[in-house]
Scaffold this motif. Structure first.
Motif, PDB file in Angstrom:
ATOM      1  N   MET A 111       0.838  -1.204   0.000  1.00 49.62           N
ATOM      2  CA  MET A 111       0.000   0.000   0.000  1.00 49.62           C
ATOM      3  C   MET A 111       0.867   1.247   0.000  1.00 49.62           C
ATOM      4  SD  MET A 111      -2.628   1.420   2.938  1.00 49.62           S
ATOM      5  CE  MET A 111      -3.980   0.320   2.558  1.00 49.62           C
ATOM      6  N   ARG A 112       0.490   2.205  -0.840  1.00 50.45           N
ATOM      7  CA  ARG A 112       1.073   3.542  -0.811  1.00 50.45           C
ATOM      8  C   ARG A 112      -0.089   4.513  -0.637  1.00 50.45           C
ATOM      9  NH1 ARG A 112       6.353   4.081  -2.314  1.00 50.45           N
ATOM     10  NH2 ARG A 112       7.353   2.197  -3.115  1.00 50.45           N
ATOM     11  N   ILE A 113      -0.132   5.176   0.493  1.00 51.51           N
ATOM     12  CA  ILE A 113      -1.323   5.946   0.864  1.00 51.51           C
ATOM     13  C   ILE A 113      -1.014   7.407   1.105  1.00 51.51           C
ATOM     14  CG2 ILE A 113      -1.062   5.334   3.307  1.00 51.51           C
ATOM     15  CD1 ILE A 113      -4.175   5.298   3.417  1.00 51.51           C
ATOM     16  N   LEU A 114      -1.916   8.266   0.659  1.00 48.87           N
ATOM     17  CA  LEU A 114      -1.845   9.693   0.942  1.00 48.87           C
ATOM     18  C   LEU A 114      -2.887  10.027   1.999  1.00 48.87           C
ATOM     19  CD1 LEU A 114      -1.007  12.689   0.308  1.00 48.87           C
ATOM     20  CD2 LEU A 114      -2.888  12.686  -1.361  1.00 48.87           C
ATOM     21  N   VAL A 115      -2.452  10.693   3.061  1.00 52.62           N
ATOM     22  CA  VAL A 115      -3.353  11.156   4.115  1.00 52.62           C
ATOM     23  C   VAL A 115      -3.473  12.671   3.990  1.00 52.62           C
ATOM     24  CG1 VAL A 115      -3.768  11.320   6.602  1.00 52.62           C
ATOM     25  CG2 VAL A 115      -2.665   9.280   5.645  1.00 52.62           C
ATOM     26  N   THR A 116      -4.689  13.165   3.780  1.00 53.70           N
ATOM     27  CA  THR A 116      -4.902  14.605   3.734  1.00 53.70           C
ATOM     28  C   THR A 116      -5.158  15.112   5.153  1.00 53.70           C
ATOM     29  OG1 THR A 116      -7.316  14.578   3.464  1.00 53.70           O
ATOM     30  CG2 THR A 116      -5.980  14.276   1.468  1.00 53.70           C
ATOM     31  N   GLY A 117      -5.024  16.406   5.365  1.00 50.01           N
ATOM     32  CA  GLY A 117      -5.225  16.940   6.714  1.00 50.01           C
ATOM     33  C   GLY A 117      -4.320  16.255   7.713  1.00 50.01           C
ATOM     34  N   ALA A 118      -3.081  16.028   7.290  1.00 51.82           N
ATOM     35  CA  ALA A 118      -2.208  15.101   8.014  1.00 51.82           C
ATOM     36  C   ALA A 118      -1.682  15.616   9.340  1.00 51.82           C
ATOM     37  CB  ALA A 118      -1.031  14.711   7.119  1.00 51.82           C
ATOM     38  N   THR A 119      -1.711  16.932   9.562  1.00 45.56           N
ATOM     39  CA  THR A 119      -1.188  17.455  10.830  1.00 45.56           C
ATOM     40  C   THR A 119      -2.289  17.771  11.832  1.00 45.56           C
ATOM     41  OG1 THR A 119      -1.128  19.672   9.855  1.00 45.56           O
ATOM     42  CG2 THR A 119       0.923  18.396   9.827  1.00 45.56           C
ATOM     43  N   LYS A 139      10.158  11.035   8.173  1.00 43.25           N
ATOM     44  CA  LYS A 139      10.699  10.508   6.911  1.00 43.25           C
ATOM     45  C   LYS A 139       9.616  10.112   5.914  1.00 43.25           C
ATOM     46  CE  LYS A 139      14.741  10.830   8.870  1.00 43.25           C
ATOM     47  NZ  LYS A 139      15.632  11.983   8.557  1.00 43.25           N
ATOM     48  N   ILE A 140       8.392  10.586   6.100  1.00 49.51           N
ATOM     49  CA  ILE A 140       7.348  10.299   5.133  1.00 49.51           C
ATOM     50  C   ILE A 140       7.382  11.363   4.034  1.00 49.51           C
ATOM     51  CG2 ILE A 140       5.921   9.207   6.899  1.00 49.51           C
ATOM     52  CD1 ILE A 140       4.164  11.633   6.924  1.00 49.51           C
ATOM     53  N   ASN A 141       6.641  11.128   2.956  1.00 50.96           N
ATOM     54  CA  ASN A 141       6.599  12.075   1.845  1.00 50.96           C
ATOM     55  C   ASN A 141       5.591  13.180   2.161  1.00 50.96           C
ATOM     56  OD1 ASN A 141       8.229  10.209   0.147  1.00 50.96           O
ATOM     57  ND2 ASN A 141       6.374   8.956   0.245  1.00 50.96           N
ATOM     58  N   VAL A 142       6.030  14.412   2.184  1.00 49.30           N
ATOM     59  CA  VAL A 142       5.163  15.519   2.575  1.00 49.30           C
ATOM     60  C   VAL A 142       4.965  16.474   1.397  1.00 49.30           C
ATOM     61  CG1 VAL A 142       4.730  17.317   4.277  1.00 49.30           C
ATOM     62  CG2 VAL A 142       6.125  15.339   4.909  1.00 49.30           C
ATOM     63  N   PHE A 143       3.718  16.824   1.140  1.00 46.97           N
ATOM     64  CA  PHE A 143       3.378  17.717   0.042  1.00 46.97           C
ATOM     65  C   PHE A 143       2.555  18.888   0.578  1.00 46.97           C
ATOM     66  CE2 PHE A 143       3.959  13.526  -1.712  1.00 46.97           C
ATOM     67  CZ  PHE A 143       4.696  13.751  -2.874  1.00 46.97           C
ATOM     68  N   GLU A 199      -3.070  16.615  -7.344  1.00 42.33           N
ATOM     69  CA  GLU A 199      -2.606  15.624  -8.314  1.00 42.33           C
ATOM     70  C   GLU A 199      -1.131  15.295  -8.098  1.00 42.33           C
ATOM     71  OE1 GLU A 199      -3.561  17.120 -12.168  1.00 42.33           O
ATOM     72  OE2 GLU A 199      -5.735  16.932 -11.877  1.00 42.33           O
ATOM     73  N   LYS A 200      -0.341  16.299  -7.783  1.00 42.08           N
ATOM     74  CA  LYS A 200       1.079  16.074  -7.522  1.00 42.08           C
ATOM     75  C   LYS A 200       1.283  15.154  -6.324  1.00 42.08           C
ATOM     76  CE  LYS A 200       5.399  18.514  -6.495  1.00 42.08           C
ATOM     77  NZ  LYS A 200       6.028  19.864  -6.259  1.00 42.08           N
ATOM     78  N   ALA A 201       0.501  15.372  -5.266  1.00 37.92           N
ATOM     79  CA  ALA A 201       0.650  14.564  -4.052  1.00 37.92           C
ATOM     80  C   ALA A 201       0.202  13.118  -4.270  1.00 37.92           C
ATOM     81  CB  ALA A 201      -0.155  15.188  -2.916  1.00 37.92           C
ATOM     82  N   MET A 202      -0.647  12.903  -5.273  1.00 38.07           N
ATOM     83  CA  MET A 202      -1.204  11.566  -5.502  1.00 38.07           C
ATOM     84  C   MET A 202      -0.396  10.716  -6.471  1.00 38.07           C
ATOM     85  SD  MET A 202      -5.269  12.432  -5.655  1.00 38.07           S
ATOM     86  CE  MET A 202      -6.093  13.300  -4.316  1.00 38.07           C
ATOM     87  N   ILE A 203       0.645  11.272  -7.064  1.00 40.20           N
ATOM     88  CA  ILE A 203       1.481  10.482  -7.968  1.00 40.20           C
ATOM     89  C   ILE A 203       2.142   9.348  -7.196  1.00 40.20           C
ATOM     90  CG2 ILE A 203       3.542  10.551  -9.428  1.00 40.20           C
ATOM     91  CD1 ILE A 203       2.805  13.429 -10.144  1.00 40.20           C
ATOM     92  N   ASN A 204       2.100   8.147  -7.745  1.00 37.74           N
ATOM     93  CA  ASN A 204       2.669   6.938  -7.135  1.00 37.74           C
ATOM     94  C   ASN A 204       1.929   6.508  -5.874  1.00 37.74           C
ATOM     95  OD1 ASN A 204       4.746   6.764  -9.109  1.00 37.74           O
ATOM     96  ND2 ASN A 204       5.987   8.237  -7.960  1.00 37.74           N
ATOM     97  N   VAL A 205       0.678   6.953  -5.723  1.00 38.08           N
ATOM     98  CA  VAL A 205      -0.151   6.579  -4.586  1.00 38.08           C
ATOM     99  C   VAL A 205      -1.292   5.702  -5.087  1.00 38.08           C
ATOM    100  CG1 VAL A 205      -1.894   7.512  -3.009  1.00 38.08           C
ATOM    101  CG2 VAL A 205       0.383   8.535  -3.088  1.00 38.08           C
ATOM    102  N   ASP A 206      -1.619   4.639  -4.354  1.00 36.97           N
ATOM    103  CA  ASP A 206      -2.748   3.804  -4.768  1.00 36.97           C
ATOM    104  C   ASP A 206      -3.991   4.031  -3.909  1.00 36.97           C
ATOM    105  OD1 ASP A 206      -2.567   1.951  -2.422  1.00 36.97           O
ATOM    106  OD2 ASP A 206      -0.740   1.270  -3.402  1.00 36.97           O
ATOM    107  N   SER A 207      -3.820   4.708  -2.758  1.00 28.90           N
ATOM    108  CA  SER A 207      -4.945   4.915  -1.838  1.00 28.90           C
ATOM    109  C   SER A 207      -4.884   6.321  -1.262  1.00 28.90           C
ATOM    110  CB  SER A 207      -4.910   3.894  -0.695  1.00 28.90           C
ATOM    111  OG  SER A 207      -4.864   2.565  -1.192  1.00 28.90           O
TER     112      SER A 207
END
Length: 287
Positions: free
Chosen positions: A1-9, A46-50, A61-69
């Protein structure tokens, strides 16, 4: 899984990421944040931050590149929340994301809501279900964490004064709901399911007053009032009229039983019983 979490902070997003890091490599987790200061909070993990927001489709769209979820943590109710949510969902579909999760609200009946902004959660659910992506929807109960704000910092001097009658709420801690959400995302995936995360008991303001009395040794009373009396008492505080109306609508839904449905979903996905109201109040009020 490669996941993007919005509202992450935010408090909920932070809890989700904290739990995800127990299962995933930091490089498998991305976070969408709004400010440079928010970026610095997450860099050490060390996570990917956008940097981006729900109105900026290019940043999404930039933050979602290479993300599946994608976990879409709902936007605030200030502004065009439906459009913002659709921007996230549409961007996910355009970029090729396969799965989406959403943080909705555990209301009993959307057809009889007093607080109409809650309907925006259900409209977002409808849009997700029609978009063609695999999904999971988390209907979260009212955060126990908001009680110090909701009932006021002077509760031990003035008591609780709300137009909620005998209505009850299945309050749960935001941190535990975030933990349960992450457990579902990693262990169960996106199977087009809806979960209702509530506590194992529903509590009235009478219950809150009784527990605060027990924990503090100071007598706290709950006085249920009608909406007009509540308005007259609150207006001298300088609360904006729009905010006052939201508070009344929240209380009306509580009074009408919208917030008292109990499920065992949260306990099941935590793997333990959720924090009780008594223990939560002890933490939140430093008692």
């Amino acid at each position: 899984m490669r996941i993007l979490v919005t509202g992450a902070t935010g408090n909920l997003g932070s809890s989700v990421i904290e739990t995800l890091l127990k299962y995933l490599k930091p490089t498998e987790i991305s976070a969408l944040v709004r400010t440079v200061d928010d970026i610095s909070q997450l860099e050490s993990k060390k996570i990917n931050v956008f940097k981006g927001n729900y109105d900026d489709v290019i940043s999404l769209e930039k933050a979602m590149i290479n993300v599946d979820s994608v976990l879409l943590i709902s936007a605030s109710d200030e502004g065009n929340r439906i459009k913002q949510h659709r921007n996230v969902i549409d961007s996910a579909k355009k970029v090729g994301v396969k799965n989406i999760a959403y943080t909705s609200r555990a209301m009993r009946n959307r057809e009889t809501l007093a607080h109409q902004l809650m309907e925006e959660h259900f409209l977002t659910e409808d849009y997700i279900k029609s978009c063609g992506l695999n999904y999971v929807i988390f209907r979260n109960t009212l955060y126990m964490d908001v009680l110090p704000i909701f009932i006021g910092k002077h509760v031990f001097e003035s008591g609780i004064f709300q137009p909620a009658g005998h209505g009850k709420v299945t309050y749960a801690l935001r941190k535990e709901m975030g933990e349960a959400m992450a457990n579902v995302l990693v262990k169960e995936g996106f199977k087009n399911k809806t979960y209702k995360f509530t506590n194992n008991e529903a509590y009235s303001f009478y219950d809150i007053a009784t527990l605060l009395t027990e924990l503090s040794g100071i007598k706290v009373n709950y006085t249920p009032v009608d909406k007009l009396t509540f308005q007259e008492k609150m207006r001298p505080t300088g609360i904006p009229e729009s905010m006052l109306q939201k508070v009344i609508e929240f209380n009306t839904d509580i009074k009408n039983g919208q917030e008292d449905e109990i499920t065992n979903n949260l306990e099941e996905k935590l793997g333990r019983k959720p924090t009780t109201l008594k223990d939560g109040l002890k933490i939140l009020f430093g008692l």
